[in-house]
Scaffold this active site. Structure first.
Site, PDB file in Angstrom:
ATOM      1  N   CYS A  33      38.567  47.248  42.663  1.00 53.27           N
ATOM      2  CA  CYS A  33      37.405  46.487  42.405  1.00 53.27           C
ATOM      3  C   CYS A  33      36.602  46.953  43.592  1.00 53.27           C
ATOM      4  O   CYS A  33      35.241  47.969  43.572  1.00 53.27           O
ATOM      5  CB  CYS A  33      37.705  45.013  42.813  1.00 53.27           C
ATOM      6  SG  CYS A  33      36.816  43.357  42.997  1.00 53.27           S
TER       7      CYS A  33
ATOM      8  N   ASP B  75      36.116  43.954  30.262  1.00 55.24           N
ATOM      9  CA  ASP B  75      35.924  43.140  32.299  1.00 55.24           C
ATOM     10  C   ASP B  75      33.642  43.005  31.317  1.00 55.24           C
ATOM     11  O   ASP B  75      33.209  43.963  31.592  1.00 55.24           O
ATOM     12  CB  ASP B  75      35.624  44.593  32.996  1.00 55.24           C
ATOM     13  CG  ASP B  75      35.104  44.083  34.504  1.00 55.24           C
ATOM     14  OD1 ASP B  75      34.671  43.346  34.651  1.00 55.24           O
ATOM     15  OD2 ASP B  75      35.832  44.797  34.955  1.00 55.24           O
TER      16      ASP B  75
ATOM     17  N   HIS C 198      39.071  42.403  34.157  1.00 58.56           N
ATOM     18  CA  HIS C 198      38.161  43.137  35.779  1.00 58.56           C
ATOM     19  C   HIS C 198      40.287  42.712  35.983  1.00 58.56           C
ATOM     20  O   HIS C 198      40.161  42.053  36.079  1.00 58.56           O
ATOM     21  CB  HIS C 198      37.421  42.403  35.636  1.00 58.56           C
ATOM     22  CG  HIS C 198      37.145  43.111  37.234  1.00 58.56           C
ATOM     23  ND1 HIS C 198      36.342  44.255  37.962  1.00 58.56           N
ATOM     24  CD2 HIS C 198      37.526  42.035  38.249  1.00 58.56           C
ATOM     25  CE1 HIS C 198      36.678  44.462  38.609  1.00 58.56           C
ATOM     26  NE2 HIS C 198      36.888  43.466  39.274  1.00 58.56           N
TER      27      HIS C 198
END
Length: 292
Positions: free
Chosen positions: A169, A226, A261
């Site tokens: 991330c 995502d 994600h």
């Protein structure tokens, strides 16, 4: 070996220690509150049998920062993997990732890269965490602290010539930047790190801007669902890499079409076991190719 040591040391600026009080001086236990409730039924725990593992202190330009280190016990000259935290800091998930890498034969170290700005474990709201803490952490500071972590690892059982970087991330974006920053980096693995976006004085560069400066090839592991990292941005990055030097051209992407994600974060509802395990296998293969 002496030539490698000299070359490595010349790549990183000398430390100038001016000790002052940091906000974070020790790592938090457990999981960061802002990450939400822990999905105990899926959270993975890796034991430390056969490892030396725990908190260490890393000298940086203006003091020292806490970090988590894990490595096979009794081994030296180990390939090094810098593990870069999610937006939530170095909590139990990141520590466990370090132990997973150590079980695979690496010295893994995860420095707490927010140490000067604040303690992410104290936040319960992700929005406040982002605006009050994360947004205030300069890229230049992060890259310098990772240099210090690489130096520390090389002096504490790690190789000076075999350095990799892995991040999730927030840390996935940093992987791309660091692979362009440090000539000693042999390979990186970026898990769903942002590739394009707005810039500001503290974060002046996107990964797409430095694609042509990569010193080591990066494997990007991304989710096709995502919402924050659309496939168009991945295609833009692919185009930028294709016109770059050898390390850029050797970089690669794997997109898990049904994953979103944070699909590797096994303690969160976003976890997707099949994609996470396949991505981990590819990450180990990638580092094995370039660091062994």
């Amino acid at each position: 070996m002496q030539n490698i040591k000299t070359e490595f040391d010349s790549l990183l600026p000398p430390l100038k220690l001016d000790r002052r009080g940091f906000i974070v001086t020790t790592l938090a236990g457990g999981f960061t509150l802002a990450a939400g409730p822990v999905a105990a039924q899926t959270a993975i725990h890796t034991d430390s049998d056969g490892l030396v593992a725990g908190e260490v202190k890393i000298p940086v330009a203006d003091g020292e920062i806490p970090a988590y280190r894990a490595a096979p016990a009794g081994k030296t000259g180990l390939p090094v993997i810098l593990v870069v935290q999610e937006v939530f800091g170095v909590h139990e998930y990141i520590k466990d990732v370090c132990r997973r890498f150590a079980k695979a034969g690496y010295l893994a170290v995860a420095p707490e890269l927010y140490a000067r700005q604040g303690d992410p474990s104290r936040y319960q709201d992700t929005g406040r965490l982002m605006t009050e803490l994360v947004a205030k952490v300069p890229d230049g500071q992060v890259l310098g602290d990772l240099d210090a972590a690489a130096r520390w690892a090389a002096a504490n059982g790690g190789s000076r010539a075999r350095i990799g970087i892995n991040g999730f991330c927030w840390g996935g974006r940093i992987v791309w930047l660091y692979a362009a920053h440090n000539p000693a980096v042999k390979a990186g693995v970026a898990w769903y790190g942002r590739l394009v976006g707005d810039t500001d004085p503290l974060h002046p560069t996107n990964p797409v801007d430095i694609a042509g400066q990569l010193k080591g090839p990066v494997l990007g592991l991304y989710g096709g669902q995502d919402a924050g990292i659309p496939l168009t941005s991945i295609n833009t990055m692919k185009d930028a890499l294709a016109s770059g030097p050898a390390a850029a051209k050797a970089s690669s992407f794997i997109v898990y079409r049904e994953a979103g994600h944070a699909f590797h974060a096994d303690y969160r509802p976003s976890y997707r076991r099949e994609a996470a395990m396949d991505g981990w296998k590819h990450a180990l293969d990638w580092f094995g190719r370039y660091l062994r």
